[in-house]
Design an enzyme around this catalytic site. Sequence first.
Site, PDB file in Angstrom:
ATOM      1  N   GLY A   1       5.008  -7.343   4.132  1.00 54.84           N
ATOM      2  CA  GLY A   1       4.828  -8.384   3.082  1.00 54.84           C
ATOM      3  C   GLY A   1       6.259  -8.231   2.074  1.00 54.84           C
ATOM      4  O   GLY A   1       6.790  -9.099   1.717  1.00 54.84           O
TER       5      GLY A   1
ATOM      6  N   ASP B   1       0.665   1.962   9.303  1.00 51.32           N
ATOM      7  CA  ASP B   1       0.417   1.066  10.197  1.00 51.32           C
ATOM      8  C   ASP B   1       1.762   1.040  11.308  1.00 51.32           C
ATOM      9  O   ASP B   1       1.407   0.498  12.286  1.00 51.32           O
ATOM     10  CB  ASP B   1       0.234  -0.425   9.828  1.00 51.32           C
ATOM     11  CG  ASP B   1      -1.103  -0.449   8.870  1.00 51.32           C
ATOM     12  OD1 ASP B   1      -1.631   0.225   8.837  1.00 51.32           O
ATOM     13  OD2 ASP B   1      -1.253  -1.328   7.982  1.00 51.32           O
TER      14      ASP B   1
ATOM     15  N   GLY C   1       0.776  -1.339   0.075  1.00 54.82           N
ATOM     16  CA  GLY C   1      -0.138   0.073   0.113  1.00 54.82           C
ATOM     17  C   GLY C   1       0.719   1.197  -0.067  1.00 54.82           C
ATOM     18  O   GLY C   1       1.921   1.305   0.534  1.00 54.82           O
TER      19      GLY C   1
ATOM     20  N   ARG D   1       0.498  -4.717  -4.868  1.00 51.00           N
ATOM     21  CA  ARG D   1       0.444  -5.839  -3.795  1.00 51.00           C
ATOM     22  C   ARG D   1       0.855  -7.157  -4.343  1.00 51.00           C
ATOM     23  O   ARG D   1       0.852  -8.366  -3.962  1.00 51.00           O
ATOM     24  CB  ARG D   1      -0.799  -6.010  -3.059  1.00 51.00           C
ATOM     25  CG  ARG D   1      -1.123  -4.718  -2.272  1.00 51.00           C
ATOM     26  CD  ARG D   1      -2.154  -5.105  -1.097  1.00 51.00           C
ATOM     27  NE  ARG D   1      -2.550  -3.805  -0.361  1.00 51.00           N
ATOM     28  CZ  ARG D   1      -1.896  -3.444   0.658  1.00 51.00           C
ATOM     29  NH1 ARG D   1      -0.712  -4.002   0.966  1.00 51.00           N
ATOM     30  NH2 ARG D   1      -2.112  -2.372   1.302  1.00 51.00           N
TER      31      ARG D   1
END
Length: 345
Positions: free
Chosen positions: A118, A141, A17, A79
């Site tokens: 990730g 985050d 993201g 992604r």
Amino acid sequence: MNSQRKQKKIGILTAGGDCPGLNAAIRGVGKTAIVEYGMRVFGFNAGFLGLINNEYQELRESQLSGIITMGGTILGTSREKPYKLVKEDGSENDKPEKIIKNYHELGLDCVVCIGGNGTMQTANLLSQEGLNVIGIPKTIDNDVWGTDITFGFDSAVQIATDAIDRLHTTANSHQRVMIIEVMGHNAGWLALYSGLAGGGDIILLPEINFKIKSIIKNIEKRYARKKPYSIIVVAEGIKKPHNKSAASYIAKAIQSKTGIETRETVLGYIQRGGSPSSMDRILATHYGAFAAQCIAEGRFGTMVAIRNNEIETVPLNEVGGKLKLIESDFTLVQKARKMGVSFGD
Ligand code: F6P
């Protein structure tokens, strides 16, 4: 020293993201690599897709100017997870193979992967295949293991805090319960920080199990003490019985059990958009410039990180697959409890 030393070539990609500060990081790596170390810099399009499909462009210093203020990423992102098995037609996943081939054909000396958890996992796997890889942690985050802070977080906290500030005035006017849902599937850093900065009364985090009963009790106590409105900040990833948004789950429960007018706001992608804060520009620049230095020094297979205010590297094989979550004894949680903030437990 050999003055004929081969000019190094490096690749950069942004994956996962997007978040504010990606361009500042690209600029930090690229400018340092070109100006200080005389390297050539190649930007891959759309995260790992660019490496798989060999889509890239050389970035000259002039292309790295004027981008520090910009949100998003000039390289694009996706992604794409090249190690995720492609099994629909039973065929083998040849993406890692393609990446390795493209890396060697372009003659890269390193690829810098800017991303979250990730991305660090993929970066680690590529490093284990023998590629020179350096990771730079980003995400709103703030949940990348191995670093105290990721860029993107500060900007998102600011945006969410502004939103909470605005809810205070309308909550007060109507004497309502206002619920704001912020991002964070597994980690509640953004909810905790914006909740505290915005003076939230109840903060619900994925890491702390809440009870509707405790939330209701807290709100009723506030009303009894003539506090006519309440602000609840909730992370999207709290545990709930259905797929509806966290905010709507909590809002329905409160309104039906207390009769107090309750409204919900889901902040959504606004949190990831727009220009980076000054702190994120600095952090991303610091990470980027340090990553270029690490390439020159051959410190591959690592992620750049800030720990206890020092910039350093962490081995990628320690980072991959882990998340940095809020511990129940985290100092800010404890301090907030002592000021009367409820975590719904
Ligand atoms: O990784 C950051 C993040 O913003 C999460 O907090 C959020 O849940 C997720 O990305 C959603 O992103 P997307 O819809 O782009 O997959």
